[in-house]
Design a protein around this motif. Structure first.
Motif, short mmCIF file in Angstrom:
data_model
loop_
_atom_site.label_atom_id
_atom_site.label_comp_id
_atom_site.label_asym_id
_atom_site.label_seq_id
_atom_site.Cartn_x
_atom_site.Cartn_y
_atom_site.Cartn_z
N LEU A 47 -25.01 -46.72 13.79
CA LEU A 47 -23.55 -46.87 13.86
C LEU A 47 -23.07 -47.07 15.28
N LEU A 48 -23.78 -46.51 16.25
CA LEU A 48 -23.36 -46.62 17.65
C LEU A 48 -24.05 -47.76 18.40
N ARG A 49 -25.07 -48.33 17.81
CA ARG A 49 -25.84 -49.36 18.49
C ARG A 49 -24.96 -50.46 19.09
N PRO A 50 -25.24 -50.92 20.32
CA PRO A 50 -26.40 -50.64 21.18
C PRO A 50 -26.25 -49.41 22.06
N ALA A 51 -25.13 -48.69 21.95
CA ALA A 51 -25.02 -47.42 22.65
C ALA A 51 -25.93 -46.40 21.97
N CYS A 52 -26.16 -45.26 22.62
CA CYS A 52 -27.05 -44.22 22.10
C CYS A 52 -26.30 -42.92 21.95
N PRO A 53 -26.60 -42.15 20.90
CA PRO A 53 -26.03 -40.80 20.80
C PRO A 53 -26.85 -39.80 21.59
N THR A 54 -26.24 -38.69 21.95
CA THR A 54 -27.00 -37.59 22.53
C THR A 54 -27.79 -36.90 21.42
N PRO B 99 -9.97 -45.92 19.36
CA PRO B 99 -10.98 -45.41 18.42
C PRO B 99 -12.32 -46.14 18.45
N TRP B 100 -12.39 -47.34 19.05
CA TRP B 100 -13.64 -48.10 19.06
C TRP B 100 -14.26 -48.17 20.45
N LEU B 101 -13.76 -47.39 21.37
CA LEU B 101 -14.31 -47.37 22.72
C LEU B 101 -15.78 -47.01 22.72
N GLU B 102 -16.19 -46.12 21.83
CA GLU B 102 -17.57 -45.64 21.79
C GLU B 102 -18.43 -46.36 20.76
N TYR B 103 -17.88 -47.40 20.13
CA TYR B 103 -18.59 -48.16 19.10
C TYR B 103 -18.64 -49.63 19.51
N PRO B 104 -19.53 -50.03 20.40
CA PRO B 104 -19.53 -51.39 20.93
C PRO B 104 -19.59 -52.47 19.86
#
Length: 256
Positions: A86-93, A240-245
């Protein structure tokens, strides 16, 4: 080796629109039974009625929050892969603890949670604290699958309204968590069986009501954070989509 679980294009679109995704029966077998047994034993042997308000505001079974059988619900079920997707290409902790929430059967003097978003201004926190996350994953461990059995209630699409509220009518430290039009809503009940999973954007307002059944409603929650969440947290309240590229481009024009 089985393929990692992913979200379909329709599911991603639904998450952008509603802020919520549901996977029925995702958790099963020994992963589910061990977690259910662990929390069930705690309720029978260690639950302290004098601490009911503290449990409700924070977590039931706090001494078990890092137990491997609870973390397995996230780490060994496919949920971790779904969170990453869901967060790709960002990564969750990494996720190192679970929160257990129980709505006890009717008759318990348990506080009713009004509409809110987590970590913004809670009764048990200092008003200036901001303890947010990117999205939450909830796993049903026990309880009836009816709206009046202590179910989670949420406002589909409410994350758009909350983003506008945080952008225009809210300042860090104020006690009010939701605008009046959100606070007045009942929300949609997450009617679910053990093993069902809900994924909910942090900004989706939600509440939990009274359990009128004879069975405790037991949920295990995992808070998922973008790797840069501490730096992005305040801006993410109004974006709301700042963290969902990968999802930002799916948002409809005119929505937050």
């Amino acid at each position: 080796m089985p393929r990692p679980l992913t979200w379909s294009g329709d599911e991603r679109r639904r998450f952008v629109d509603d802020g919520v995704l549901i996977r029925r029966g995702l958790i099963h077998g020994t992963v589910l039974s061990r977690a259910r047994g662990l929390v069930g034993s705690w309720l029978t042997e260690a639950y302290d009625p004098a601490r009911l308000t503290a449990y409700t505001e924070r977590s039931f079974a706090p001494e078990l929050e890092e137990h491997p059988d609870l973390l397995a619900l996230y780490q060994r079920s496919g949920l971790a892969e779904l969170a990453e997707d869901l967060l790709r290409p960002a990564c969750p902790t990494s996720v190192a603890r679970a929160q257990i929430q129980v709505r006890l059967p009717y008759g318990a003097e348990q506080p009713v949670k009004r509409m809110h978003v987590d970590g913004v201004s809670c009764p048990h926190l200092e008003p200036s604290d901001l303890r947010t996350f990117t999205f939450i994953v909830g796993v049903v461990l026990d309880g009836g699958a009816t709206a009046d059995a202590g179910a989670l209630h949420y406002v589909p699409g409410g994350h758009h309204r909350m983003a506008r509220y945080f952008a225009t009518d809210w300042v860090l430290g104020q006690p009010a968590q939701t605008p009046d039009d959100i606070d007045a809503q009942d929300g949609i009940a997450f009617t679910a069986e053990p093993g069902d999973v809900i994924v909910m954007h942090h900004l989706v307002p939600h509440r939990v009501g009274i359990n009128t059944s004879n069975t405790p409603r037991v949920m295990a929650y995992f808070r998922i954070r973008h790797a840069q969440h501490p730096e992005l947290a305040l801006r993410a309240l109004s974006d709301p989509w700042l963290e969902y590229p990968a999802l930002a481009g799916l948002a409809r024009p005119g929505t937050a």
